[in-house]
Structure formats: structure tokens, C-alpha cells
Enzyme design. Structure first.
Site, PDB file in Angstrom:
ATOM      1  N   TYR A   2       6.647 -12.719  -2.178  1.00  0.00           N
ATOM      2  CA  TYR A   2       5.580 -13.162  -1.267  1.00  0.00           C
ATOM      3  C   TYR A   2       5.884 -12.690   0.147  1.00  0.00           C
ATOM      4  CZ  TYR A   2       1.760 -15.858  -3.112  1.00  0.00           C
ATOM      5  OH  TYR A   2       0.586 -16.212  -3.708  1.00  0.00           O
ATOM      6  N   ASP A  21     -16.512   4.752   5.491  1.00  0.00           N
ATOM      7  CA  ASP A  21     -15.833   4.422   4.240  1.00  0.00           C
ATOM      8  C   ASP A  21     -15.560   5.755   3.544  1.00  0.00           C
ATOM      9  OD1 ASP A  21     -15.085   3.798   1.691  1.00  0.00           O
ATOM     10  OD2 ASP A  21     -16.602   2.247   1.385  1.00  0.00           O
ATOM     11  N   LYS A  39      -8.493   7.269  -5.588  1.00  0.00           N
ATOM     12  CA  LYS A  39      -9.455   8.302  -6.005  1.00  0.00           C
ATOM     13  C   LYS A  39      -8.838   9.673  -5.698  1.00  0.00           C
ATOM     14  CE  LYS A  39     -13.479   5.271  -5.634  1.00  0.00           C
ATOM     15  NZ  LYS A  39     -13.226   4.126  -4.734  1.00  0.00           N
ATOM     16  N   GLU A  94       3.290 -13.069   3.019  1.00  0.00           N
ATOM     17  CA  GLU A  94       2.114 -13.276   3.886  1.00  0.00           C
ATOM     18  C   GLU A  94       2.484 -12.998   5.338  1.00  0.00           C
ATOM     19  OE1 GLU A  94       0.440 -17.137   3.130  1.00  0.00           O
ATOM     20  OE2 GLU A  94      -0.162 -16.532   1.116  1.00  0.00           O
ATOM     21  N   THR A 153     -10.159   3.798  -0.381  1.00  0.00           N
ATOM     22  CA  THR A 153      -9.324   3.405  -1.509  1.00  0.00           C
ATOM     23  C   THR A 153      -8.212   4.428  -1.617  1.00  0.00           C
ATOM     24  OG1 THR A 153     -10.898   4.554  -2.932  1.00  0.00           O
ATOM     25  CG2 THR A 153     -11.018   2.165  -2.901  1.00  0.00           C
TER      26      THR A 153
HETATM   27  N1  DSN Z   1     -16.753   2.149  -8.305  1.00  0.00           N
HETATM   28  C1  DSN Z   1     -16.353   3.234  -7.456  1.00  0.00           C
HETATM   29  C2  DSN Z   1     -16.944   4.521  -7.896  1.00  0.00           C
HETATM   30  O1  DSN Z   1     -16.930   4.767  -9.085  1.00  0.00           O
HETATM   31  O2  DSN Z   1     -17.391   5.318  -7.085  1.00  0.00           O
HETATM   32  C3  DSN Z   1     -16.641   2.954  -6.067  1.00  0.00           C
HETATM   33  O3  DSN Z   1     -16.010   1.770  -5.703  1.00  0.00           O
END
Ligand code: DSN
Length: 421
Positions: free
Chosen positions: A50, A196, A225, A52, A222
Site C-alpha cells: 500500500y 487524450d 496500446k 497511498e 493509456t
Molecule cells: N476501449 C478502448 C479502445 O478499444 O479503443 C478505448 O478505451
């Protein structure tokens, strides 16, 4: 053969997922195959801890080692993206977006973002998502004839709506985003600019897509990807926003950070700084262009006529198919993709008129232009004759040759070796 700790049937499902990934060509544009070191970081004792708070200011004892990990991750995020400040704790892209909106806006403030139907994202204003529930959402779209974002129309909409926040970013848009133009519009209407870059983070890191970092107040992403890290979120921002952002992530929308995931993000960010990653990002984009070109030559309509990034939307309506049928026909020959709305789609979201294809994962396993062209040829064959079983048998053979020729297992190892050299 992978060894597992017990006979718990969970491990059987994990092993089968490994086999499925090896045997399928993964064209879901938001997926990728991580390196062995990223995977190893996720399975470390850091998951037990943990922490935090933030490095040096935690609500728990014993944080000296995880502090070092988080500091390394923060430094690498700032260096890789040329950013003033970073937060590496978001558990996901959507949670990064929650935090960014909390930091930049008050509830009910006005947002102008790309419509979900035209390639936007749920967390940019879908009525059932937190963004649509807590903020006043207005949308811009793509032009009907070019299927591209027209910055004059975005400006006109921004002047009419006067948003407090202008949002650029997409999950199904295949063209460059003009961040400089978005920033100029935001300045003109007195809005903050949030980008984003979830889909394109790896392309930005690899230098094959223009970076939003010099122009945006806050950039969310993210890490799993095109960036090819663990599943998770990350934010970079101007220093002036950091205090508010940190407090929006914790205690705003999360509790304890996932320190094992932060270690894996740090490993992935180091990989993304390598010369090998630059070549990878270039290859992703080249492969996407080759895929779009070959499909197009075989009579398939690519939305907007092509791609500048890792993905494309293929309009299958001219073949007498909907997107769900196309996804399932390709699934039957071990090619995985997802149905996707195309701009101005007449079909509902569970059917759609399109499929979305991306090259991040197949490029990670080593497919180059020749293999991509071969793959595109059989994709076109199947979409032109989705019920032809003899064809399906032949195509499954081609897919087997490609997947066996480019095993994911070997690619993970090779990547580690390239990093060591
Ligand atoms: N679900 C993702 C996508 O496939 O583009 C985006 O968060």
C-alpha cells in the site's frame, strides 16, 4: 511449455489465452503484446504494497522502495514526452480522464469533444459515463465528405458553445490530430486544452505522430496500446496543473496506487526511449498504410481514404455485411478485430457498418510489409465471401503460417535482447 503454480483451473484459462494469442492475428487497434520485462514487473511483490500518497509523502510506512520505483517512472514519463510534470498512478485511461476533468473543471462546466459516433471515447461525454453525467457536453464531428476533422468547423463550434475545456483525442480516428490548431482555438475561446492520446501515445513517443505536449494543458493516455506497456493510465501536464491533478488522482478518484503496475509502466517507458522502439513505431504506421492500401486495392472502402496512424475503419456495408458479421467472419479464420461505428453510420452500435483494424500488435510480433500485404489479401478474400468454408480453411492455413512464423514468445525475448545491446 509455461509452468504454473498449481492445478487451479484459472491457470488453465491463462494458458489457453496465451495459446489463443499465439494462434490469432490481433488487429484490435487498442491491444498490443508487452515485453517479457513488462510482464515480469506486473508479477512482482510490489502488488502487496500500500502506498497511498506520493513519493516522500505517503500514508503508510515501508514505502522507500516503491518511492524509488514511482520516482523513476515519473522521471521517465517526463523525459519521454518532454513534459514539465507527470502523474503515473491512474489505474486506467478513463480514470486518468476523470482526474483530468476534476482538476480542470467544476461540475456542470461545458466541454467540447469529438462525438463518440465519429471516433471519440465514452469518457469524453457519453451520457451514461461520468463525463456526460457531471459536465455539459457538446460535440464536434468529422466532415461528411472527407470523414476528417475540419478545424474551421471545430472553431465555429467552439465560438458558438464557448466551452471551458476543449478535448482532442479519439479511439477510432485514423488521421493526424492538429494539436497546434486545437490550442489556438482553445486560446481564442478562453478554454483549457486537454488531449487524450491513449491510442497514439506510442506513436508520439516514437516520433511518428506530432506531440500534443507543447500545446496542451493536460495530456492523458493509456500505457497498454501503442505504448506497449501494462494496462493502465498516465497523465503529463504543465507544472501549473500538477498540484490539482495529483489531488484529483489521489484522493480524488483513486485510493492506493498499483505499485506493480507503476513498476511495469516504468519498464515500458524505458523501452519506449530505445532506438528499437522508434523503429517499431515507424513500422506500425508503415504497416497500417500497407494494410489500408491493399484492402483498398481489393475494393474495400477505408473511411477517410486511408490512415496516418496505427488504425483504420473499414466500411463493410458495400459488401452486404454489417460490422458484427465482418468481425465474426474474420474471427472464424483467427483474425481478431472489432465492429465499429463509422461516421454517419445508419446501423446501431451493436451492428455497425464498419470494423476497426490496427497494426500495433501484429507489428510487435514481427510482421513486416510483405506479411501485412498477405494478411490484407486474405482479409479481403474472407470479407468478399464470408460463408465460403473452403476459403476459410485455406485462410486459416495462411494465418497459421503467419502466426507460427512470428511467435509472440520469441518477439518478447528479442525485444529484451535489443534493449540490452
Ligand atoms: N476501449 C478502448 C479502445 O478499444 O479503443 C478505448 O478505451
Amino acid at each position: 511449455m509455461q509452468r504454473f503454480p498449481s492445478d487451479d483451473p484459472v491457470w488453465q484459462a491463462v494458458a489457453q489465452e496465451g495459446e489463443r494469442q499465439e494462434a490469432h492475428l490481433e488487429l484490435i487497434a487498442s491491444e498490443n503484446h508487452t515485453s517479457a520485462e513488462v510482464l515480469a514487473a506486473l508479477g512482482t511483490v510490489l502488488t502487496d504494497k500500500y502506498a497511498e500518497g506520493y513519493p516522500g509523502k505517503r500514508y503508510y510506512g515501508g514505502c522507500e522502495n516503491v518511492d524509488r520505483v514511482e520516482e523513476l517512472c515519473l522521471a521517465r514519463a517526463r523525459e519521454l514526452f518532454g513534459a514539465e510534470a507527470a502523474n503515473v498512478q491512474p489505474h486506467s485511461g478513463t480514470q486518468a480522464n476523470v482526474a483530468a476533468l476534476m482538476a480542470l473543471l467544476e461540475p456542470k462546466d461545458r466541454i467540447l469533444a469529438l462525438s463518440l459516433d465519429h471516433g471519440g471515447h465514452l469518457s469524453h461525454g457519453h451520457p451514461k459515463n461520468f463525463s456526460g453525467l457531471f459536465y455539459e457536453i457538446h460535440a464536434y464531428g468529422v466532415e461528411k465528405h472527407s470523414e476528417r476533422i475540419d478545424m474551421d468547423q471545430v472553431r465555429a463550434k467552439a465560438l458558438a458553445v464557448r466551452p471551458k475545456l476543449l478535448l482532442a483525442g479519439a479511439s477510432a480516428y485514423s488521421r493526424y490530430l492538429d494539436f497546434q490548431a486545437f490550442a489556438a482555438i482553445a486560446r481564442e475561446v478562453g478554454a483549457v486544452l486537454m488531449v487524450d492520446q491513449a491510442h497514439i501515445a506510442g506513436l508520439v513517443a516514437g516520433g511518428v505522430h506530432p506531440s500534443p505536449v507543447p500545446y496542451a494543458d493536460v495530456v492523458t493516455m493509456t500505457t497498454h496500446k501503442t505504448l506497449r506497456g501494462p494496462r493502465g493510465g498516465l497523465i503529463v501536464c504543465k507544472e501549473a496543473w500538477l498540484k490539482k491533478l495529483n489531488s484529483a488522482v489521489f484522493p480524488g478518484d483513486q485510493g492506493g496506487p498499483f505499485m506493480h503496475a507503476i513498476a511495469a509502466k516504468a519498464v515500458a517507458l524505458r523501452e519506449a526511449m530505445s532506438a528499437e522502439f522508434k523503429l517499431y513505431a515507424r513500422a506500425v504506421v508503415d504497416n497500417a498504410a500497407a494494410l489500408a492500401r491493399t484492402l483498398s486495392e481489393r475494393g474495400l472502402r477505408i473511411v477517410s481514404g486511408g490512415t496516418d496512424n496505427h488504425l483504420m475503419l473499414v466500411d463493410v456495408s458495400g459488401l452486404g455485411l454489417n460490422g458484427a458479421e465482418a468481425e465474426s467472419a474474420l474471427g472464424a479464420v483467427n483474425v481478431t478485430c472489432n465492429k465499429n461505428l463509422i461516421p454517419y453510420d445508419a446501423q446501431p452500435p451493436m451492428k455497425t457498418s464498419g470494423i476497426r483494424l490496427g497494426t500495433a500488435a501484429v507489428t510487435s510480433r514481427g510482421l513486416g510489409r510483405a506479411e501485412i500485404q498477405r494478411m490484407a489479401g486474405v482479409i479481403a478474400d474472407v470479407l468478399h465471401a464470408p460463408t465460403d468454408e473452403a476459403l476459410q480453411r485455406r485462410v486459416r492455413g495462411v494465418v497459421r503460417e503467419l502466426t507460427e512464423g512470428f511467435p509472440i514468445r520469441a518477439a518478447r525475448g528479442a525485444r529484451q535482447a535489443a534493449l540490452r545491446n
